[in-house]
Write a protein that holds these residues in place. Structure first.
Motif, PDB file in Angstrom:
ATOM      1  N   PRO A  92      23.566  -7.076   0.808  1.00 22.35           N
ATOM      2  CA  PRO A  92      22.844  -5.612   1.262  1.00 22.35           C
ATOM      3  C   PRO A  92      21.899  -5.396   0.046  1.00 22.35           C
ATOM      4  CG  PRO A  92      24.860  -5.318   0.114  1.00 22.35           C
ATOM      5  CD  PRO A  92      24.903  -6.435   0.695  1.00 22.35           C
ATOM      6  N   PHE A  93      21.829  -6.283  -0.580  1.00 22.67           N
ATOM      7  CA  PHE A  93      20.691  -5.793  -2.337  1.00 22.67           C
ATOM      8  C   PHE A  93      19.116  -6.661  -1.279  1.00 22.67           C
ATOM      9  CE2 PHE A  93      25.493  -7.274  -3.971  1.00 22.67           C
ATOM     10  CZ  PHE A  93      25.417  -6.323  -4.478  1.00 22.67           C
ATOM     11  N   ARG A  94      19.493  -6.708  -0.342  1.00 20.64           N
ATOM     12  CA  ARG A  94      17.890  -7.567   0.145  1.00 20.64           C
ATOM     13  C   ARG A  94      17.640  -6.938   1.242  1.00 20.64           C
ATOM     14  NH1 ARG A  94      19.703 -13.928   1.148  1.00 20.64           N
ATOM     15  NH2 ARG A  94      20.279 -13.472   3.242  1.00 20.64           N
ATOM     16  N   GLU A  95      18.444  -5.934   2.075  1.00 17.23           N
ATOM     17  CA  GLU A  95      18.184  -5.528   2.902  1.00 17.23           C
ATOM     18  C   GLU A  95      17.891  -4.564   3.324  1.00 17.23           C
ATOM     19  OE1 GLU A  95      21.329  -7.174   6.224  1.00 17.23           O
ATOM     20  OE2 GLU A  95      21.561  -8.821   4.865  1.00 17.23           O
ATOM     21  N   GLY A  96      17.207  -3.711   2.436  1.00 16.92           N
ATOM     22  CA  GLY A  96      16.295  -2.152   2.336  1.00 16.92           C
ATOM     23  C   GLY A  96      18.102  -1.259   2.823  1.00 16.92           C
ATOM     24  N   ARG A  97      19.273  -1.745   1.866  1.00 10.36           N
ATOM     25  CA  ARG A  97      20.117  -0.079   1.949  1.00 10.36           C
ATOM     26  C   ARG A  97      20.011  -0.135   0.776  1.00 10.36           C
ATOM     27  NH1 ARG A  97      25.162  -2.905   5.527  1.00 10.36           N
ATOM     28  NH2 ARG A  97      24.256  -3.104   6.980  1.00 10.36           N
ATOM     29  N   MET A  98      19.040  -0.392  -0.221  1.00 11.05           N
ATOM     30  CA  MET A  98      19.255   0.381  -1.347  1.00 11.05           C
ATOM     31  C   MET A  98      17.097   0.174  -2.112  1.00 11.05           C
ATOM     32  SD  MET A  98      22.174  -1.576  -3.896  1.00 11.05           S
ATOM     33  CE  MET A  98      23.257  -1.465  -2.912  1.00 11.05           C
ATOM     34  N   GLN A  99      16.828   1.063  -2.515  1.00 12.53           N
ATOM     35  CA  GLN A  99      15.351   0.833  -2.944  1.00 12.53           C
ATOM     36  C   GLN A  99      15.145  -0.495  -3.740  1.00 12.53           C
ATOM     37  OE1 GLN A  99      14.181   3.074  -0.972  1.00 12.53           O
ATOM     38  NE2 GLN A  99      13.370   3.973  -2.787  1.00 12.53           N
ATOM     39  N   PRO A 100      14.300  -1.216  -3.413  1.00 10.08           N
ATOM     40  CA  PRO A 100      14.325  -2.824  -4.156  1.00 10.08           C
ATOM     41  C   PRO A 100      13.932  -2.585  -5.984  1.00 10.08           C
ATOM     42  CG  PRO A 100      12.855  -2.372  -2.708  1.00 10.08           C
ATOM     43  CD  PRO A 100      13.622  -1.615  -2.153  1.00 10.08           C
ATOM     44  N   GLU A 101      12.979  -1.524  -5.289  1.00 10.67           N
ATOM     45  CA  GLU A 101      12.233  -1.919  -7.368  1.00 10.67           C
ATOM     46  C   GLU A 101      13.774  -1.241  -8.603  1.00 10.67           C
ATOM     47  OE1 GLU A 101      11.939   2.964  -5.663  1.00 10.67           O
ATOM     48  OE2 GLU A 101      11.748   0.999  -5.245  1.00 10.67           O
ATOM     49  N   PHE A 102      14.463  -0.442  -7.940  1.00 10.12           N
ATOM     50  CA  PHE A 102      15.993  -0.955  -8.845  1.00 10.12           C
ATOM     51  C   PHE A 102      16.945  -2.369  -8.542  1.00 10.12           C
ATOM     52  CE2 PHE A 102      14.798   3.595  -8.201  1.00 10.12           C
ATOM     53  CZ  PHE A 102      14.519   4.190  -9.090  1.00 10.12           C
ATOM     54  N   ILE A 103      16.225  -2.813  -8.145  1.00  7.76           N
ATOM     55  CA  ILE A 103      17.532  -4.139  -7.856  1.00  7.76           C
ATOM     56  C   ILE A 103      17.065  -5.369  -8.157  1.00  7.76           C
ATOM     57  CG2 ILE A 103      18.662  -5.765  -5.817  1.00  7.76           C
ATOM     58  CD1 ILE A 103      19.372  -2.812  -5.592  1.00  7.76           C
ATOM     59  N   ASN A 104      17.429  -6.348  -9.012  1.00  3.39           N
ATOM     60  CA  ASN A 104      17.431  -7.339  -9.978  1.00  3.39           C
ATOM     61  C   ASN A 104      18.414  -8.305  -9.106  1.00  3.39           C
ATOM     62  OD1 ASN A 104      16.254  -6.073 -12.835  1.00  3.39           O
ATOM     63  ND2 ASN A 104      17.771  -5.374 -12.894  1.00  3.39           N
ATOM     64  N   LYS A 105      19.120  -7.699  -8.763  1.00  2.00           N
ATOM     65  CA  LYS A 105      19.281  -9.471  -7.697  1.00  2.00           C
ATOM     66  C   LYS A 105      19.611  -9.374  -6.731  1.00  2.00           C
ATOM     67  CE  LYS A 105      23.484  -8.898 -10.729  1.00  2.00           C
ATOM     68  NZ  LYS A 105      24.581  -9.349 -11.459  1.00  2.00           N
ATOM     69  N   PRO A 106      18.217  -9.353  -5.895  1.00  2.00           N
ATOM     70  CA  PRO A 106      19.040  -8.858  -4.869  1.00  2.00           C
ATOM     71  C   PRO A 106      19.483 -10.233  -3.535  1.00  2.00           C
ATOM     72  CG  PRO A 106      16.456 -10.379  -5.339  1.00  2.00           C
ATOM     73  CD  PRO A 106      17.285  -9.575  -6.419  1.00  2.00           C
ATOM     74  N   ASN A 107      19.722 -11.629  -3.788  1.00  2.00           N
ATOM     75  CA  ASN A 107      20.381 -12.208  -2.997  1.00  2.00           C
ATOM     76  C   ASN A 107      21.668 -12.289  -3.540  1.00  2.00           C
ATOM     77  OD1 ASN A 107      17.748 -12.982  -1.988  1.00  2.00           O
ATOM     78  ND2 ASN A 107      16.902 -14.554  -4.182  1.00  2.00           N
ATOM     79  N   GLN A 108      22.441 -11.743  -4.241  1.00  2.00           N
ATOM     80  CA  GLN A 108      23.344 -11.071  -5.140  1.00  2.00           C
ATOM     81  C   GLN A 108      23.992 -10.968  -3.292  1.00  2.00           C
ATOM     82  OE1 GLN A 108      25.671 -11.722  -7.010  1.00  2.00           O
ATOM     83  NE2 GLN A 108      26.626  -9.620  -7.976  1.00  2.00           N
ATOM     84  N   ASN A 109      25.562 -11.855  -3.173  1.00  2.00           N
ATOM     85  CA  ASN A 109      26.355 -11.446  -2.003  1.00  2.00           C
ATOM     86  C   ASN A 109      27.803 -10.544  -2.336  1.00  2.00           C
ATOM     87  OD1 ASN A 109      28.858 -12.485  -0.613  1.00  2.00           O
ATOM     88  ND2 ASN A 109      26.960 -13.853   0.591  1.00  2.00           N
ATOM     89  N   VAL A 110      27.976  -9.819  -1.870  1.00  2.00           N
ATOM     90  CA  VAL A 110      28.630  -8.797  -2.432  1.00  2.00           C
ATOM     91  C   VAL A 110      30.130  -9.424  -2.392  1.00  2.00           C
ATOM     92  CG1 VAL A 110      29.534  -8.604   0.143  1.00  2.00           C
ATOM     93  CG2 VAL A 110      29.468  -7.008  -1.190  1.00  2.00           C
ATOM     94  N   ASN A 111      30.606 -10.934  -1.884  1.00  2.00           N
ATOM     95  CA  ASN A 111      32.125 -11.578  -2.050  1.00  2.00           C
ATOM     96  C   ASN A 111      32.479 -12.108  -3.376  1.00  2.00           C
ATOM     97  OD1 ASN A 111      33.155 -10.994   0.143  1.00  2.00           O
ATOM     98  ND2 ASN A 111      31.277 -12.455   1.434  1.00  2.00           N
ATOM     99  N   ASP A 112      30.891 -12.675  -4.278  1.00  2.00           N
ATOM    100  CA  ASP A 112      30.436 -12.538  -5.107  1.00  2.00           C
ATOM    101  C   ASP A 112      30.629 -11.686  -6.117  1.00  2.00           C
ATOM    102  OD1 ASP A 112      30.043 -15.733  -5.171  1.00  2.00           O
ATOM    103  OD2 ASP A 112      28.063 -15.076  -4.038  1.00  2.00           O
ATOM    104  N   ALA A 113      30.056 -10.090  -5.804  1.00  2.00           N
ATOM    105  CA  ALA A 113      30.936  -9.139  -6.872  1.00  2.00           C
ATOM    106  C   ALA A 113      32.029  -8.760  -6.849  1.00  2.00           C
ATOM    107  CB  ALA A 113      29.399  -7.637  -6.209  1.00  2.00           C
ATOM    108  N   VAL A 114      32.662  -8.641  -6.337  1.00  2.00           N
ATOM    109  CA  VAL A 114      34.709  -9.004  -5.643  1.00  2.00           C
ATOM    110  C   VAL A 114      34.980  -9.749  -6.788  1.00  2.00           C
ATOM    111  CG1 VAL A 114      33.916  -7.067  -3.802  1.00  2.00           C
ATOM    112  CG2 VAL A 114      34.908  -9.215  -3.862  1.00  2.00           C
TER     113      VAL A 114
END
Length: 353
Positions: free
Chosen positions: A194-216
């Motif tokens: 979701p971090f690279r697909e426009g669901r958050m403002q990109p200027e605040f994202i440091n890890k756009p390619n993060q996979n949610v399964n890695d985050a959990v």
């Protein structure tokens, strides 16, 4: 339906309502705590009763004590809505006060407890509250979790399909009408990135390619729980990084869960936030200096990239402490952060299995 995480609307403040009723428990006594357990450990009957109680709230009329001041911008209170919708409105009305600020964890702990008490008082629910331990699904992919069960009585439902606008059609909540921001049935539109697909403002994202399964992953949670001894601000800044497990699960699910204001429309919200509250409780129990630790800013820092870099999730000044009141919008007890720091402190009385 999807809203971006950063809603660049003016900050709004409200005068807190007077208490609706006195707390239902003494502030110094918790003898038999209620139990919150992982969703997969619920029996089928328990799941069915859980959803019956939520549907009961959805069939109860609007509570006139809901008193936002001012109302959510562009979304007035719907007097034809249900009691369940009222609770969703509480969350939406406090959007910028309760996200990416120090009050986030205390508010959501209060909110889950308030919903639980309404389920019990208004709908006679006697079963457990729950949480979704998504760390158990990280290796196989959370989208494949067994919790997404389509059973019409006991299931959380699966994901919608593009052909029908990603509307959830199965599960106990499938087809359920919700009122806010406009009448609709809930939507889930999953993506693992979701971090690279426009669901958050990109200027605040440091890890756009993060996979949610890695985050959990459990290792991520362990790092959060075991670090930052006695320092709530550092703990919360690590806990709620934008590419982390809180935002990650919300925006991976998309639809209602991906709508920062109205995510409680989806019953998955309560299981996700049960897990988030559990992680906070685990950190609090990790060291004596963590138990009553609290602090940070009262204003979210998502106003500029520079402010976000400087302050992070714990928020900008003015700073608040344990005496800060939790906004209730007329729909629950008026309590302070100090009242809810201990989940077995008396006002709150529950434990996690």
């Amino acid at each position: 339906m999807l809203l971006t995480f950063i809603l660049l609307v003016p900050l709004f403040f409200q005068t807190f309502a007077t208490p609706v009723e006195t707390p239902t428990r003494r502030l110094d006594l918790c003898i038999i705590p209620s139990v919150r357990k992982e969703w997969r450990s619920f029996s089928t009957r328990e799941k069915t009763e859980y959803f019956k109680a939520f549907k009961c709230l959805a069939n109860k009329p609007h509570d006139k004590r809901l008193s936002p001041n001012p109302p959510t911008p562009g979304v007035p209170v719907n007097a034809s809505a249900s009691l369940f919708d009222d609770l969703v409105y509480v969350h939406s009305n406090q959007l910028e006060k309760i996200h990416m600020s120090a009050i986030f964890l205390p508010f959501h702990r209060w909110f889950l407890n308030t919903v639980e008490q309404r389920l019990r008082k208004d709908c006679g629910y006697r079963g457990p509250m729950g949480y979704w331990d998504w760390t158990k699904d990280a290796s196989s992919g959370i989208q494949k979790s067994s919790i997404f069960d389509g059973n019409r009585d006991s299931g959380l439902g699966s994901f919608g399909k593009a052909s029908n606008g990603f509307v959830v059609t199965d599960g106990a909540w499938g087809g359920q009408q919700v009122a806010y921001p406009t009448p609709h049935t809930i939507v889930r539109n999953f993506t693992a990135t979701p971090f690279r697909e426009g669901r958050m403002q990109p200027e605040f994202i440091n890890k756009p390619n993060q996979n949610v399964n890695d985050a959990v992953k459990v290792s991520v949670v362990n790092d959060v729980v075991k670090g930052n001894k006695g320092d709530f601000v550092k703990f919360y800044n690590q806990f709620d990084e934008l590419e982390g497990f809180h935002s990650g699960v919300h925006f991976a699910m998309g639809g209602d869960m991906g709508d920062t204001s109205y995510s409680p429309n989806d019953p998955l919200f309560f299981l996700h936030h049960g897990m988030l509250d559990r992680v906070w409780a685990m950190w609090q129990n990790q060291h004596p200096s963590n138990k009553k630790a609290f602090g940070g800013g009262s204003t979210w820092a998502l106003q500029s990239a520079e402010a976000w870099k400087t302050f992070g999730p714990a928020g900008m000044p003015p700073n608040i402490g344990p005496s800060a009141r939790i906004p209730n919008v007329g729909m629950g007890d008026s309590v302070t952060v100090a009242d809810i720091l201990d989940i077995r402190g008396g006002y709150l009385c529950y434990s996690y299995l």
